[in-house]
Design a protein around this motif. Sequence first.
Motif, PDB file in Angstrom:
ATOM      1  N   GLN A   1       6.494  -0.833  -6.924  1.00 24.85           N
ATOM      2  CA  GLN A   1       6.033  -2.209  -7.106  1.00 24.85           C
ATOM      3  C   GLN A   1       4.512  -2.198  -6.955  1.00 24.85           C
ATOM      4  O   GLN A   1       3.975  -2.491  -5.900  1.00 24.85           O
ATOM      5  N   PRO A   2       3.775  -1.850  -8.060  1.00 21.25           N
ATOM      6  CA  PRO A   2       2.329  -1.623  -7.950  1.00 21.25           C
ATOM      7  C   PRO A   2       1.548  -2.832  -7.416  1.00 21.25           C
ATOM      8  O   PRO A   2       0.495  -2.652  -6.799  1.00 21.25           O
ATOM      9  N   GLU A   3       2.055  -4.054  -7.636  1.00 22.25           N
ATOM     10  CA  GLU A   3       1.301  -5.246  -7.215  1.00 22.25           C
ATOM     11  C   GLU A   3       1.580  -5.648  -5.768  1.00 22.25           C
ATOM     12  O   GLU A   3       1.088  -6.665  -5.283  1.00 22.25           O
ATOM     13  N   TYR A   4       2.343  -4.828  -5.034  1.00 20.01           N
ATOM     14  CA  TYR A   4       2.692  -5.169  -3.648  1.00 20.01           C
ATOM     15  C   TYR A   4       1.433  -5.287  -2.786  1.00 20.01           C
ATOM     16  O   TYR A   4       0.530  -4.446  -2.845  1.00 20.01           O
ATOM     17  N   MET A   5       1.380  -6.357  -1.966  1.00 17.14           N
ATOM     18  CA  MET A   5       0.262  -6.571  -1.045  1.00 17.14           C
ATOM     19  C   MET A   5       0.805  -6.602   0.379  1.00 17.14           C
ATOM     20  O   MET A   5       1.617  -7.476   0.704  1.00 17.14           O
ATOM     21  N   PRO A   6       0.359  -5.691   1.253  1.00 17.21           N
ATOM     22  CA  PRO A   6       0.803  -5.735   2.643  1.00 17.21           C
ATOM     23  C   PRO A   6       0.151  -6.916   3.361  1.00 17.21           C
ATOM     24  O   PRO A   6      -1.044  -7.151   3.236  1.00 17.21           O
ATOM     25  N   MET A   7       0.949  -7.657   4.105  1.00 19.15           N
ATOM     26  CA  MET A   7       0.427  -8.832   4.791  1.00 19.15           C
ATOM     27  C   MET A   7       1.072  -8.946   6.165  1.00 19.15           C
ATOM     28  O   MET A   7       2.143  -8.395   6.404  1.00 19.15           O
ATOM     29  N   GLY A   8       0.402  -9.659   7.048  1.00 18.52           N
ATOM     30  CA  GLY A   8       0.983  -9.986   8.342  1.00 18.52           C
ATOM     31  C   GLY A   8       0.594  -9.066   9.473  1.00 18.52           C
ATOM     32  O   GLY A   8       0.944  -9.333  10.621  1.00 18.52           O
ATOM     33  N   THR A   9      -0.141  -7.976   9.191  1.00 19.37           N
ATOM     34  CA  THR A   9      -0.474  -7.039  10.268  1.00 19.37           C
ATOM     35  C   THR A   9      -1.539  -7.608  11.205  1.00 19.37           C
ATOM     36  O   THR A   9      -1.675  -7.152  12.336  1.00 19.37           O
ATOM     37  N   ALA A  10      -2.330  -8.575  10.726  1.00 20.61           N
ATOM     38  CA  ALA A  10      -3.376  -9.186  11.558  1.00 20.61           C
ATOM     39  C   ALA A  10      -3.196 -10.703  11.600  1.00 20.61           C
ATOM     40  O   ALA A  10      -4.165 -11.445  11.685  1.00 20.61           O
ATOM     41  N   GLY A  11      -1.949 -11.151  11.560  1.00 18.06           N
ATOM     42  CA  GLY A  11      -1.693 -12.585  11.468  1.00 18.06           C
ATOM     43  C   GLY A  11      -1.402 -12.977  10.031  1.00 18.06           C
ATOM     44  O   GLY A  11      -1.340 -12.136   9.130  1.00 18.06           O
ATOM     45  N   MET A  12      -1.230 -14.282   9.805  1.00 20.99           N
ATOM     46  CA  MET A  12      -0.793 -14.753   8.497  1.00 20.99           C
ATOM     47  C   MET A  12      -1.860 -15.529   7.741  1.00 20.99           C
ATOM     48  O   MET A  12      -1.599 -16.076   6.672  1.00 20.99           O
ATOM     49  N   ALA A  13      -3.088 -15.624   8.278  1.00 17.19           N
ATOM     50  CA  ALA A  13      -4.106 -16.456   7.646  1.00 17.19           C
ATOM     51  C   ALA A  13      -4.443 -15.988   6.239  1.00 17.19           C
ATOM     52  O   ALA A  13      -4.806 -16.797   5.383  1.00 17.19           O
ATOM     53  N   ASP A  14      -4.325 -14.656   5.981  1.00 20.86           N
ATOM     54  CA  ASP A  14      -4.682 -14.166   4.654  1.00 20.86           C
ATOM     55  C   ASP A  14      -3.754 -14.709   3.577  1.00 20.86           C
ATOM     56  O   ASP A  14      -4.091 -14.713   2.403  1.00 20.86           O
ATOM     57  N   MET A  15      -2.587 -15.204   3.969  1.00 19.71           N
ATOM     58  CA  MET A  15      -1.669 -15.768   2.974  1.00 19.71           C
ATOM     59  C   MET A  15      -2.252 -17.007   2.310  1.00 19.71           C
ATOM     60  O   MET A  15      -1.922 -17.327   1.166  1.00 19.71           O
ATOM     61  N   ALA A  16      -3.116 -17.738   3.041  1.00 18.94           N
ATOM     62  CA  ALA A  16      -3.706 -18.950   2.479  1.00 18.94           C
ATOM     63  C   ALA A  16      -4.822 -18.645   1.492  1.00 18.94           C
ATOM     64  O   ALA A  16      -5.208 -19.503   0.710  1.00 18.94           O
ATOM     65  N   GLU A  17      -5.354 -17.426   1.527  1.00 17.81           N
ATOM     66  CA  GLU A  17      -6.464 -17.066   0.658  1.00 17.81           C
ATOM     67  C   GLU A  17      -6.019 -16.308  -0.590  1.00 17.81           C
ATOM     68  O   GLU A  17      -6.709 -16.323  -1.600  1.00 17.81           O
ATOM     69  N   MET A  18      -4.887 -15.622  -0.520  1.00 18.07           N
ATOM     70  CA  MET A  18      -4.444 -14.798  -1.640  1.00 18.07           C
ATOM     71  C   MET A  18      -3.606 -15.608  -2.619  1.00 18.07           C
ATOM     72  O   MET A  18      -2.846 -16.496  -2.229  1.00 18.07           O
ATOM     73  N   SER A  19      -3.764 -15.318  -3.872  1.00 26.13           N
ATOM     74  CA  SER A  19      -2.946 -15.952  -4.908  1.00 26.13           C
ATOM     75  C   SER A  19      -1.806 -15.007  -5.255  1.00 26.13           C
ATOM     76  O   SER A  19      -1.897 -14.182  -6.167  1.00 26.13           O
ATOM     77  N   MET A  20      -0.745 -15.104  -4.504  1.00 27.73           N
ATOM     78  CA  MET A  20       0.402 -14.232  -4.724  1.00 27.73           C
ATOM     79  C   MET A  20       1.319 -14.846  -5.775  1.00 27.73           C
ATOM     80  O   MET A  20       1.458 -16.064  -5.874  1.00 27.73           O
ATOM     81  N   GLU A  21       1.957 -13.990  -6.550  1.00 27.12           N
ATOM     82  CA  GLU A  21       2.934 -14.466  -7.525  1.00 27.12           C
ATOM     83  C   GLU A  21       4.151 -15.013  -6.780  1.00 27.12           C
ATOM     84  O   GLU A  21       4.677 -14.375  -5.863  1.00 27.12           O
TER      85      GLU A  21
END
Length: 448
Positions: free
Chosen positions: A348-368
């Motif tokens: 899954q080449p577009e996989y983005m690891p998230m959550g290792t430093a909290g969840m704030a990055d989820m608000a900044e990324m445009s995930m599919e």
Amino acid sequence: MNRRQLLTAGAGLVATGAMAKAQNIGLPEAAVMNTAATQAPLRPHSGPDYNPVVTLNGWTLPYRMNGNVKEFHLVAEPVERELADGMTAYLWGYNGQSTGPTIEAVEGDRVRIFVTNKLPEHTTVHWHGMILPSGMDGVAGLSHPGIPPGKTFVYEFDLIKSGTFMYHPHGDEMVQMAMGMMGMFVVHPKDPTFMPVDRDFLIMLNAFDIDPGTYIPRVMTMNDFNLWTWNSRIFPDIDPLVVNQGDRVRVRVGNLTMTNHPIHMHGYDFKVTCTDGGWVPEAAQWPEVSIDIPVGAMRAYEFTADHLGDWAIHCHKSHHTMNAMGHDVPTFIGVDKRQLTGMIRKHQPEYMPMGTAGMADMAEMSMELPDNTIPMMTGWGPYGPIEMGGMFSVVKVRNGIDADDYSDPGWYDNPPGEQAYEWTGELPEFASKNSSQTLLTQKPNSKG
């Protein structure tokens, strides 16, 4: 109001013996709303004057006078409700909307409410908190028979007390309320000088369990709802509460979810002035900055809008200010996912690891995302992502807002010295100036 009309006059009327027969030949027209935007208040055109309420992302049902009786027409029907930009739910509601339109009248009025059922099963309307004859109370099988599909029943009663009430089905209640069938009923005091305010806002707390990519709520859910809404609307698409500086403001909050909600407003303290049981005498009103709204209850509070700015208002249960909550998401804080990320990206080449430093990055990324869903955290302010969702909005207090203007004034521009700033090793000019003034005005202590 951008309302289209439905149901022509002359339709037949069905009523039980326990219900009053209508004196007119035809039904009042049933107004329908086709937008999720907050509508301007509906000014009274007969009887005592009152300051109408503003339903966030909602509207007020018009009425007609038939002699001395105010006649309303509710249509229970399947509806499509835009919960937020990019997400629509297939719900059940009233007059094209969920939540249903607000009903407004005055203490002492006699109301006649026609209820037409366009659902696939029977329904009723219970007038939550109101004092009325038992045969008008809307409990299927107890108060009267359920309203069959395709039929119209009539509820008729006198409004003997003022206050804020709710309406919802009491027939197959679990399913029909989970599908969005609910609304507010405001009875204004006969004396317009009693408890006056300049702005009067109305919020219904409701919740849904809708899996990402789907449209219909899961009606068997007891507690694990994933969408927490105000008037079936989700932040960032809940409209702001727009207020002129100096206004006396009332906020009425009703709760027809399965849990309590501590509603917290920033920037102010306020007094609780009304419950669904009635008005709180001035000597008994109590100050708060958060007010817990129990299940099946209403609380109203008031404040004077002295402080300019953009002030958050939200449920203080943090999961209720999130969207599309995944209750089984594991916690990855502190986990080294680099090796795992490499393995996943092979497949899954577009996989983005998230959550290792909290969840704030989820608000900044445009995930599919799947179709017909929204991010768990979303919404942007003037300084970046707000990282909220669900039961969250903003009270916007400005100077020079016209009495009937509820349009969004944009973001507040904080004056110099009134916004937190980065420490760079020395105080900026405005802070240094204030510190000097403070030192000059301090009085020497008793020891000289």
